[in-house]
Design an enzyme around this catalytic site. Structure first.
Site, PDB file in Angstrom:
ATOM      1  N   SER A 447      40.271  26.259  29.700  1.00  0.00           N
ATOM      2  CA  SER A 447      41.060  26.862  28.622  1.00  0.00           C
ATOM      3  C   SER A 447      42.333  27.490  29.193  1.00  0.00           C
ATOM      4  CB  SER A 447      40.208  27.858  27.853  1.00  0.00           C
ATOM      5  OG  SER A 447      40.856  28.266  26.683  1.00  0.00           O
ATOM      6  N   ASP A 526      38.462  19.493  20.365  1.00  0.00           N
ATOM      7  CA  ASP A 526      38.949  20.858  20.616  1.00  0.00           C
ATOM      8  C   ASP A 526      40.084  21.200  19.645  1.00  0.00           C
ATOM      9  OD1 ASP A 526      39.976  23.224  21.777  1.00  0.00           O
ATOM     10  OD2 ASP A 526      39.310  22.580  23.763  1.00  0.00           O
ATOM     11  N   HIS A 558      35.896  23.191  21.715  1.00  0.00           N
ATOM     12  CA  HIS A 558      36.336  24.106  22.765  1.00  0.00           C
ATOM     13  C   HIS A 558      35.177  24.951  23.316  1.00  0.00           C
ATOM     14  CE1 HIS A 558      39.570  26.265  24.843  1.00  0.00           C
ATOM     15  NE2 HIS A 558      38.873  27.358  24.624  1.00  0.00           N
TER      16      HIS A 558
HETATM   17  P1  4NP Z   1      40.600  30.463  25.817  1.00  0.00           P
HETATM   18  O1  4NP Z   1      41.456  29.533  24.855  1.00  0.00           O
HETATM   19  O2  4NP Z   1      41.214  30.596  27.146  1.00  0.00           O
HETATM   20  O3  4NP Z   1      39.242  29.897  25.740  1.00  0.00           O
HETATM   21  O4  4NP Z   1      40.637  31.832  25.110  1.00  0.00           O
HETATM   22  C1  4NP Z   1      42.778  29.660  24.497  1.00  0.00           C
HETATM   23  C2  4NP Z   1      43.164  29.050  23.329  1.00  0.00           C
HETATM   24  C3  4NP Z   1      44.472  29.162  22.897  1.00  0.00           C
HETATM   25  C4  4NP Z   1      45.378  29.864  23.668  1.00  0.00           C
HETATM   26  C5  4NP Z   1      45.001  30.454  24.854  1.00  0.00           C
HETATM   27  C6  4NP Z   1      43.694  30.355  25.265  1.00  0.00           C
HETATM   28  N1  4NP Z   1      46.693  29.988  23.213  1.00  0.00           N
HETATM   29  O5  4NP Z   1      47.500  30.595  23.904  1.00  0.00           O
HETATM   30  O6  4NP Z   1      46.970  29.531  22.110  1.00  0.00           O
END
Ligand code: 4NP
Length: 589
Positions: A447, A526, A558
């Site tokens: 992520s 995702d 995701h």
């Molecule tokens: P995470 O996913 O790291 O699992 O929290 C994300 C999803 C989207 C974004 C960042 C992290 N974003 O910046 O949109």
């Protein structure tokens, strides 16, 4: 010497470890979540007989607090094969039929709360962020619509409360109180620009975490008298710990305050100011029930388990938990925290987990956490444990923007993602070499950590021997276009509205610079970090003749809830590292 297939078996044994997390107690039963049958589902345990029944099938996402006045458990479930199109369901704690609450088209649910009668939900569609209210057996009703982030954290006495970015300041969270009779949403903050989180109701009182008075602390606000006060606690065991963050907190059934405080990646738990005796590590959830407490605890060396603690005697036992397999435990070495200096002199905290199966200096992986508002702490992380068991030392930096190290540190990423945080990640690799831990370094993350991996490999290619990016971000511009209302707001907050930075901060901009082999793993469906921009990056890799692997996890989203899908993330990465990090066949050599 252990061969490659035996090493993969070690990873398999770690991914398949059953994990447990306490949700709440009602009707003499402990409700908990567990992946013991291959997917994270809800279970309930009869506290007098010790026998368990499975409540849900096919996986759950958000789960509401369980209330002593109702035998129902309320939760959200993805009905979109990982697309995070959720419906709200309820089931009774004895294991009756799962029933959907009708009236809300499936949408992203990112907050669900229950007071025993009324369910309050924060959800997002393509266009808006919404508050929904419903009753088990009734129809759902949308009661509020906005484009801001609003997260429900409690419901009771005809009010829905939570926090959000309600005054347009990306650095701040204000509280909201939504009146179910007048349908009016009132915004409250003790000080403009402060961060206020996760209010919990007790009658007219709101308990929440705030930075209005300097470092984060817990305060109580009375909605009737409009007075702000410190929580009243009978014991003072918590004094002197100087916590930087309150992980979770709430009220006991008789109105006493409990909380879990965190500092330097470790927590301590208190009920009414009296410490709950637990081993070193982190408590992620606490369920007080009369004279007992059910604590979900883990550390970097021990997977999540549920402890039952008697508050009077301090006696504790593991109620639900699994032991680390011996072969893996023997290879996972010392875990400790370090602080190193980043390029601009900022001090960055990091957790190091050494591998007993690696020489020193030896092959090392910089593991980058997601979020970015999260951290690597002394709590269980299957990726880190797998890397150490495979024979790699792990350095997991809490780069600027990470939570748990104060509000000033958390804010440093706002308006600058992929800037100072990238420098911190590069400095982690340099620290690993300079300290004698590493002779070659790979980077890995999922992520936001997958994003940092792609950005580091393309923009700072000389640092790395190899990299593994799970659910990464290749192109902020295209990702923004594909995002729903919640994630559009999220990206807006992260960049502080500076969309002119999108191109400069995107890995696809630097793809020509890539030197090290890269392993890309991405869930097909995702909807947080969509696959499409990553496929475009892969097309460029193909054109440019770069060395890469691409693994798409079919029908997954995701949030990895199935053990089988977790294996599909970790096994390809393990095999890739065996080839490109262990045998030193990578770019940097
Ligand atoms: P995470 O996913 O790291 O699992 O929290 C994300 C999803 C989207 C974004 C960042 C992290 N974003 O910046 O949109």
């Amino acid at each position: 010497m252990t061969g490659a297939w035996e090493r993969l078996r070690l990873v398999e044994s770690l991914v398949k470890l059953p994990l447990y997390s306490a949700v709440g107690v009602t009707s003499g039963r402990l409700v908990y979540s567990s992946n013991v049958e291959g997917v994270r589902d809800l279970w309930s345990l009869d506290l007098s007989t010790g026998s368990s029944v499975r409540l849900t099938r096919g996986g759950v996402s958000a789960v509401a607090a369980v209330r002593p006045n109702s035998p129902l458990v309320v939760y959200a479930k993805d009905v979109g094969a990982g697309r995070e199109l959720h419906q709200v369901f309820c089931v009774d704690v004895w294991g009756g039929e799962e029933r959907a609450i009708e009236g809300m088209e499936p949408r992203r649910v990112f907050g669900v709360e229950f007071d025993g009668e009324i369910v309050a939900v924060s959800a997002a569609s393509e266009r808006s962020v919404e508050l929904w209210v419903m009753r088990p057996g009734g129809e759902a009703e949308r009661v509020h619509k906005t484009r801001s982030i609003i997260v429900v954290s409690d419901v009771g006495g005809g009010k829905v409360v939570g926090h959000g970015v309600l005054r347009g300041d990306p650095r701040a969270f204000e509280l909201f109180v939504f009146d179910l009779e007048s349908l009016e949403l009132e915004v409250f903050t003790p000080r403009e620009g402060s961060l206020n989180r996760a209010p919990r109701l007790w009658g007219s009182k709101l308990l929440f975490a705030t930075t209005a008075f300097g470092r984060e602390r817990l305060v109580v606000y009375d909605l009737e008298t409009k007075e702000l006060a410190e929580p009243e606690l009978r014991y003072r065991d918590h004094e002197g710990y100087d916590f930087t963050e309150y992980v979770t907190y709430g009220w006991t059934a008789d109105g006493r305050v409990w909380f879990v405080g965190k500092r330097d990646g470790r927590t301590r738990a208190f009920v009414d100011g009296r410490e709950v005796p637990l081993p070193e590590g982190c408590v992620t959830n606490l369920v007080p029930a009369g004279s007992r407490v059910y604590a979900t605890h883990s550390s970097l060396a021990s997977p999540h388990s549920v402890y039952e603690v008697d508050l009077e005697s301090g006696k504790r036992r593991v109620l639900l938990g699994a032991e680390l397999p011996r072969e893996a435990a023997e290879r996972i070495g010392r875990a400790y925290m370090v602080r190193y200096k980043s390029a601009d002199g900022l001090e960055v905290p990091a957790f190091v987990v050494e591998s007993r199966a690696a020489p020193r200096p030896g092959p090392t992986v910089v593991y980058v956490h997601g979020g970015p508002w999260a951290d690597v702490a002394d709590s269980w992380n299957v990726m880190i444990a797998s890397l150490a068991a495979l024979g790699y030392h792990v350095v997991a930096p809490n780069f600027r923007g990470s939570t748990g190290y104060g509000e000033e540190f958390r804010r440093m990423i706002i308006g600058d993602p992929g800037g100072g945080d990238l420098a911190d990640v590069v400095s982690a690799a340099e620290w690993a070499r300079a300290s004698g831990l590493a002779d070659r370094v790979a980077i890995m993350g999922y992520s936001y950590g997958g994003y940092m991996t792609l950005l580091a490999l393309t923009k700072r290619p000389d640092v790395w021997s190899a990299g593994c990016a799970g659910a990464g971000i290749a192109d902020w511009e295209e990702m923004y276009e594909l995002s729903d209302a919640l994630y559009k707001s999220f990206i807006g907050v992260l960049f502080a509205g500076r969309s002119e930075l999108f191109r400069e901060r995107s890995p696809i901009t630097y793809v020509e610079g890539l030197k090290a082999p890269v392993c890309i793993v991405h869930p097909q469906n995702d909807t947080r970090t969509p696959l499409r921009p990553v496929l475009r990056l892969v097309e460029r890799l193909l054109e440019l003749g770069k060395t890469f692997e691409l693994h798409v996890i079919p029908d997954a989203g995701h949030a990895i809830v199935k053990v089988e899908d977790a294996l599909k993330v970790l096994l390809p990465m393990a095999l890739f590292l065996d080839r490109y990090l262990r045998s030193g066949g990578g770019g940097r050599g």
